[in-house]
Design an enzyme around this catalytic site. Sequence first.
Site, PDB file in Angstrom:
ATOM      1  N   HIS A 379       0.780  -1.433  -0.054  1.00  0.00           N
ATOM      2  CA  HIS A 379       0.058  -0.015   0.119  1.00  0.00           C
ATOM      3  C   HIS A 379       0.682   1.152  -0.079  1.00  0.00           C
ATOM      4  O   HIS A 379       0.445   2.326  -0.226  1.00  0.00           O
ATOM      5  CB  HIS A 379      -0.868  -0.074   1.339  1.00  0.00           C
ATOM      6  CG  HIS A 379      -2.226   0.534   1.086  1.00  0.00           C
ATOM      7  ND1 HIS A 379      -2.445   1.932   0.355  1.00  0.00           N
ATOM      8  CD2 HIS A 379      -3.428   0.175   1.278  1.00  0.00           C
ATOM      9  CE1 HIS A 379      -3.708   2.003   0.119  1.00  0.00           C
ATOM     10  NE2 HIS A 379      -4.287   1.028   0.979  1.00  0.00           N
ATOM     11  N   ASP A 383      -2.547   2.677  -3.932  1.00  0.00           N
ATOM     12  CA  ASP A 383      -3.639   2.457  -3.263  1.00  0.00           C
ATOM     13  C   ASP A 383      -4.509   1.651  -3.918  1.00  0.00           C
ATOM     14  O   ASP A 383      -4.284   0.744  -4.940  1.00  0.00           O
ATOM     15  CB  ASP A 383      -4.248   3.888  -3.305  1.00  0.00           C
ATOM     16  CG  ASP A 383      -3.553   4.966  -2.368  1.00  0.00           C
ATOM     17  OD1 ASP A 383      -2.939   4.686  -1.641  1.00  0.00           O
ATOM     18  OD2 ASP A 383      -3.640   5.942  -3.157  1.00  0.00           O
TER      19      ASP A 383
END
Length: 406
Positions: A379, A383
């Site tokens: 992450h 995203d």
Amino acid sequence: MAVEVVMPKLGMAMKEGTVSLWSKAVGDPVEKGEAIASINSEKIEMDIESPAEGTILNIAVQEGQGVPPGTVICHIGDPNEKIKIDEPVAVETQLKIDEQEKPKTKESPTLPMGDRLMITPVARKMAQAANLDIEKIEGTGPGGRITKEDVQKVIEERDSIPVNTEKRIVPPKPAIESQQQIPVMGMRNIIAKRMKESLQSSAQLTLTMKVDVTDLVILQKQATETLQKHDSTKLTITDFVAKAVVLSLKEHPKMNSAYIEDNIILYEHIHLGLAVALENGLVVPVIRNAENCTLRQLSNKGKELARCARDGQLPIEDMQGSTFTISNLGAFGVEHFTPILNTPETGILGIGSAYDTPLYIGEELERRTILPLSLTFDHRVLDGAPAAAFLQTLKRYLEEPITVIL
């Protein structure tokens, strides 16, 4: 003249190899090409074969001892041949010297060299922890070698013996649970450290998606039947997924990257890692420049790398430098799972077990084949939305399989 047997160099990055088991003892005759010892280094485990016919004259490196590549671990020669003074002293000789320097204690019975017990280091430690006599354990491994499974069987049989309830009742004592202590070493130790480091050094998130591969299964069977008329090539669903992953990575280059020292490194080429399960661990062979491979080339290279890995013949160089990894647990009946990143890579794809289910196609209910996919990504690099977009692209390729081979 005695022949030196040295610790081989199993790749440019190898700094140390460990002798995990000697299959022969000093004085044992050996044939050329016969396995005399097992060694390991990080993710590689293999047998060392005798380079010549003769007799084991000495053993210079003990089981469990690590030495640099090129170190002499034993000598093979004529039975009465003498070893030079400046060469390593046999382990057996050194043990005798050590015993002379120690206070005399009651010696435990030993077997003659010709009857030397062969037992793996893990099995030996398990037997010692369980207070078992290894001489009474029947080995089922190669050459009668005692394995950890053999020791486990004896422990289970011992613990399952019923208690005679007719004896005098005595006050109960606190129950002591039977325990086993299995040392974590070799490949298992390396995997344990790297998995822990992976979870601690990255922000991992997993997305799952179901893909309708009904048309892909039909195409895969047709392609395999056609190819097998000309050679033995057999295309699998995993081969198609691998090709679709490569095509998807080209459209989503950020997934083909790494997070290194607060920098996102975008790779020019796609080096595809394929996780391969071994008896005692896991390795990830790498198909380099996968973007230049056809579907058939990906299939052949992947199968050859997997074969070398299972045979213990895969060089360390072929397990380094991957930019994206695929892990398949479908053969075990697993659908969705959470694969752990092969850091510093940004993504790893988990392939689950395909299954048939009724689905509405328009107004009609049809039997369709569904393939579960699990994508773990870092992450810190991207995203959820761009990661989901990568999965959608992959889904499109797999549900329109003709685009994979065009």
